[in-house]
Enzyme design. Structure first.
Site, PDB file in Angstrom:
ATOM      1  N   GLU A 252      -3.059  -7.538  13.243  1.00  0.00           N
ATOM      2  CA  GLU A 252      -2.659  -7.308  11.849  1.00  0.00           C
ATOM      3  C   GLU A 252      -1.198  -6.859  11.768  1.00  0.00           C
ATOM      4  O   GLU A 252      -0.454  -7.237  10.874  1.00  0.00           O
ATOM      5  CB  GLU A 252      -3.587  -6.220  11.280  1.00  0.00           C
ATOM      6  CG  GLU A 252      -3.318  -5.853   9.845  1.00  0.00           C
ATOM      7  CD  GLU A 252      -4.235  -4.724   9.360  1.00  0.00           C
ATOM      8  OE1 GLU A 252      -4.320  -4.556   8.136  1.00  0.00           O
ATOM      9  OE2 GLU A 252      -4.859  -4.011  10.173  1.00  0.00           O
TER      10      GLU A 252
ATOM     11  N   ASP B 167       0.773  -1.248   0.000  1.00  0.00           N
ATOM     12  CA  ASP B 167       0.000   0.000   0.000  1.00  0.00           C
ATOM     13  C   ASP B 167       0.808   1.305   0.000  1.00  0.00           C
ATOM     14  O   ASP B 167       1.155   1.834  -1.035  1.00  0.00           O
ATOM     15  CB  ASP B 167      -0.995  -0.010   1.164  1.00  0.00           C
ATOM     16  CG  ASP B 167      -1.944  -1.199   1.074  1.00  0.00           C
ATOM     17  OD1 ASP B 167      -1.696  -2.057   0.220  1.00  0.00           O
ATOM     18  OD2 ASP B 167      -2.915  -1.282   1.836  1.00  0.00           O
TER      19      ASP B 167
END
Length: 845
Positions: free
Chosen positions: A815, A577
């Site tokens: 995460e 990202d």
């Protein structure tokens, strides 16, 4: 299929669709021949010839235009045309009876369905009457981070026959479990689910309301009805559906006191609206003693007060409010295939269920030890339990979805639907990402294949059934109404120019090395044979669509070169990202990580080709060309820093600034409107130039090491090992951070709304690859072996220690982890690739 209907000079509008090309040409020819018949005989031969030439030319032009639009139409359809008519998944649904039923609804705390595209669904909701708020707040159904549960997750789950889950919703602890009983039945057999609740504190709440529901998907071919206590000694939901035959769902209170029981039988607008439908039907009742309680009103077949045109209910919910401690068994009994008067076996409840569950648990724990040998290698009971939970929640998070993606190519004006297809896949996070992600799934496969090769092959087959004729697979799979309800609109459409790291090559490599013997049994080689042309097409798609201008260079497509809002335009397709790349995206840039992924893919294609007796030479050539360190260094080694890097149009002089706002007198004029500050924009302090992006050091710089492509005696490997071990760069006591503390964009926001994501935090998938690579280089004697072994041991201890500590502290795997405190961040539970910690503990690479 929508087609472009642009009409160009000389064409008729009819010529815009592929089928009408010949018609247009014929019409033009007919018009020309009519003109010929009306001519006077005085026309000379030469004018006739000229006319013939014109006719031919006009005909050709019409044909060319028709062909052009026909070709455009063809290009338009390629994005949503399947690879071929062969299916990868040959044994679907009931052809695999042992995996027909399952907890294939990972987005619910507890839900059951079958692997039938139009399966009915069942599931659990619960609430504490004192906690019920407006709009259904306080009702637990879908896994939501906003519910702030103290922890939840499967503690045992084999992906096939049973599961046990613990949910801490203080003051209550819920346990949900199920065992399947397929023997001697059609349609995948019976199962029993158990929900037990106990109060873990001395808190005031003495009662809880449990709701179990049965709901039909809009395309389920079947019907359900509720038979109440006063109508039958065996009340419950009775039904029949294609793919299930006849069945009965019944409720057995095993322990505790029921305060009251009520039900709802109605029409829900969609599976995504079950909780809303239920909440809108809650009523307050009073019992004989005048105690008020919330219950359900029974049969409601009208919608908005009008009698419904379809009075058949598609949603039945049974609510049982009980005093805790309370245990409820729910049995699903398949009653098809028995003659009248024949007694139909019932699934066990009570003590008999408890015994069969205990047997399953013992079997699972033994198999877990056989596969991972954690006890044997000296791990404590607490560590073993943690690892079992991580694996179980990954397996319990496997879902079965059905629907079609929304896709777009440069040739389609608007997004178009992909073909409808099922997907059997694990998910990164049951709360935040309860759907399939392409690059995550390759990492999930490393652990799933260590547990059950056939489940992993089946997952791979389902994903490769989503390959289109171009060789592209959409990277995020949002299939069905429930999945769609969880995704912000701007992320729904998938573009076919955009890739995602081809991590299934990691999974295939592991299958080819660690599971070679298993592959030659039970028809698994036949699966790989069927898979081969598809993996080949996928590889070719990467190798052609993502290649750069120079031989051996590659770039991730899809970066936004015109945005003013991003500090460094994101490369979502890379999976990383907001990891900093060249500041000004162009087609000339070279992405190091993508080159390494394609080199890995070529190597695996070569091994797979050899195993299957296919032509392997070209793949070996490509792999050796791309892993040749001299060539790699020429294109990606920054001479000044001697670190590996991307190359592109770049400057470090960028910052986000707020444009000057309006002059005071303009603000006066606008004061009665709500005045909004302008968005922050990127300001560039100097002209960018083509250069190595080597002020940035982080995960991308490590890729030649991560994918084990550096020569074992390379001096640049030595430098990389020292740099990653440097606390001022990537080293922390909790794992490797994603971006060096010295990098200009370390922990910088990418827009004023986007906090740093891959700009510092510790991610476990990349750390797993780092540990695996260090383990690999530690085994090759030479100048780097000793250092690699030393760093490997430290890194493994840091990762496992911190993930376990955070699990004990918070109840979840996360995460990502904070690079200064080690604290879990991002979404939870994230038993996607963070669960690879099990392989780190077992040292199975």
């Amino acid at each position: 299929m929508a087609r472009n209907t642009g009409s160009s000079s000389g064409s008729t509008p009819a010529a815009s669709s592929s089928g009408s090309g010949a018609a247009a040409a014929a019409a033009a020819a007919a018009a020309a021949s009519n003109a010929k018949q009306k001519r006077s005989p005085g026309f000379s031969l030469s004018s006739n010839l000229i006319l013939d030439k014109w006719k031919t030319m006009i005909g050709c032009v019409c044909l060319a235009i028709a062909s052009y639009f026909g070709y455009l139409g063809y290009l338009e359809t390629r994005v949503n045309t399947p690879f071929d008519h062969q299916k990868m998944v040959v044994h679907a649904g009931l052809e695999q009876p042992d995996r027909y039923w399952g907890s294939y609804r990972p987005l619910t705390y507890f839900g059951m369905k079958t692997r039938d595209p139009h399966s009915l669904v069942m599931g659990l909701m619960w609430y504490t009457p004192s906690n019920l708020g407006p709009g259904g707040q306080g009702i637990r159904h879908w896994c939501e981070q906003g519910d702030k549960l103290d922890s939840y997750g499967w503690t045992h789950h084999d992906g096939r026959s049973f599961g046990v889950q613990e949910i801490q919703d203080l003051p209550f602890e819920l346990k949900t479990s199920f065992v399947k009983y397929p023997e001697g039945k059609q349609y995948g057999g019976d199962w029993t689910a158990r929900i037990s609740v106990r109060n873990t504190t001395r808190a005031w709440d003495k009662s809880i309301s449990l709701i179990w529901y049965v709901a039909l998907d809009e395309r389920t071919n079947g019907h359900i009805k509720y038979v109440s206590d006063d109508k039958s000694p065996e009340p419950g939901v009775y039904g029949e559906a294609q793919g299930l035959g006849e069945f009965q769902v019944r409720f057995h209170a095993v322990k505790g006191k029921i305060l009251h029981k009520s039900y709802l039988s109605t029409v829900a607008p969609s599976l995504a609206k079950l909780k809303d439908t239920l909440f809108s039907h809650f009523r307050a009742f009073a019992d004989k003693r005048g105690n008020r309680f919330i219950g359900l009103p029974g049969e409601i077949v009208s919608q908005n007060g009008l009698p419904s045109t379809n009075p058949e209910p598609n949603f039945i919910a049974i609510q049982i409010t009980a005093e805790v401690d309370f245990t409820l068994d729910i049995t699903y009994q398949s009653t098809s295939g028995f003659s009248l008067g024949e007694s139909i076996p019932k699934p066990p409840t009570g003590r008999a269920y408890q015994e069969s569950l205990q047997a399953k648990i013992a079997q699972f724990e033994q198999r877990f030890e056989d596969r991972f040998q954690l006890k044997q290698t000296g791990h404590s009971p607490e560590e073993v339990r943690f690892a079992r939970n991580a694996l179980s929640n990954l397996l319990g998070g496997i879902g079965y979805f059905y629907g079609s993606s929304r896709v777009q190519s440069v040739y389609t004006k608007n997004p178009v639907p992909y073909w409808k297809a099922p997907l059997y896949t694990a998910v990164p996070s049951r709360s935040f990402f309860p759907r399939g992600f392409l690059w995550d799934e390759g990492f999930h496969g490393l652990l799933i294949s260590a547990w059950d090769v056939d489940i992993e092959l089946d997952i791979i087959c389902h994903w490769f059934d989503l390959l289109n004729v171009e060789g592209w697979i959409p990277r995020e799979q949002i299939l069905g109404v429930e999945a769609l309800a969880k995704v912000p609109e701007e992320f729904v459409t998938q573009r076919n120019s955009n890739a995602n790291p081809p991590t299934f090559f990691l999974t295939l490599k592991k299958l080819l090395t660690s599971h070679r013997a298993e592959l030659s049994q039970n028809g698994r080689l036949a699966t790989l044979e069927r898979l081969y042309p598809r993996v080949q097409a996928w590889f070719n798609w990467f190798n052609t669509t993502q290649k750069g201008e120079l031989m051996g260079t590659y770039l991730w497509r899809g970066r936004n070169a015109t945005t003013m809002r991003e500090l460094n335009p994101k490369s979502l397709s890379s999976g990383l990202d907001d990891y900093p790349r060249a500041s000004h995206p162009t087609d000339k840039e070279r992405h190091l990580d993508l080159r390494c992924w394609i080199a890995l893919a070529a190597g695996v294609m070569a091994e797979l080709s050899t195993l299957l007796g296919k032509d392997d030479a070209k793949y070996y050539e490509t792999a050796s060309y791309l892993t040749d360190n001299v060539r790699l260094n020429r294109l990606h080694l920054a001479p000044y820093s001697e670190q590996y890097a991307d190359w592109g149009l770049h400057t470090d002089q960028v910052k986000l600034k707020r444009p000057p706002s309006m002059a005071p007198q303009q603000q006066q004029r606008h004061h009665h409107h709500h005045y909004q500050q302008p968005e922050m924009e990127r300001v560039t302090g100097e002209e960018p130039t083509y250069q190595f992006v080597d002020s940035t050091f982080g995960y991308v710089s490590l890729f030649p090491l991560l994918l084990e492509q550096l020569d074992h005696d390379s001096p640049y490997l030595t430098k990389l090992l020292h740099d990653l071990r440097d606390p001022e760069q990537l080293w922390t006591n909790y794992g490797l951070r994603s971006l060096s503390k010295r990098s200009p964009l370390y922990m910088k926001r990418n827009t004023e709304h986007d906090p740093p994501y891959w700009r510092g935090p510790i991610w476990i998938n990349i750390n797993y690859l780092a540990a695996k690579a260090l383990h690999h280089y530690g085994k090759i004697e030479g100048p780097n072996a000793e250092l690699a072994r030393q760093i490997y041991a430290e890194l493994r201890d840091n990762l496992v220690g911190n993930i376990l500590r955070q699990y004990k502290r918070s109840g979840y795997l996360w995460e990502q982890y904070d690079d200064t405190t080690g604290e879990g961040k991002g979404c939870n539970p994230f038993t996607g690739w963070t669960a690879t910690v099990v392989l780190l503990m077992a040292e199975q690479f």
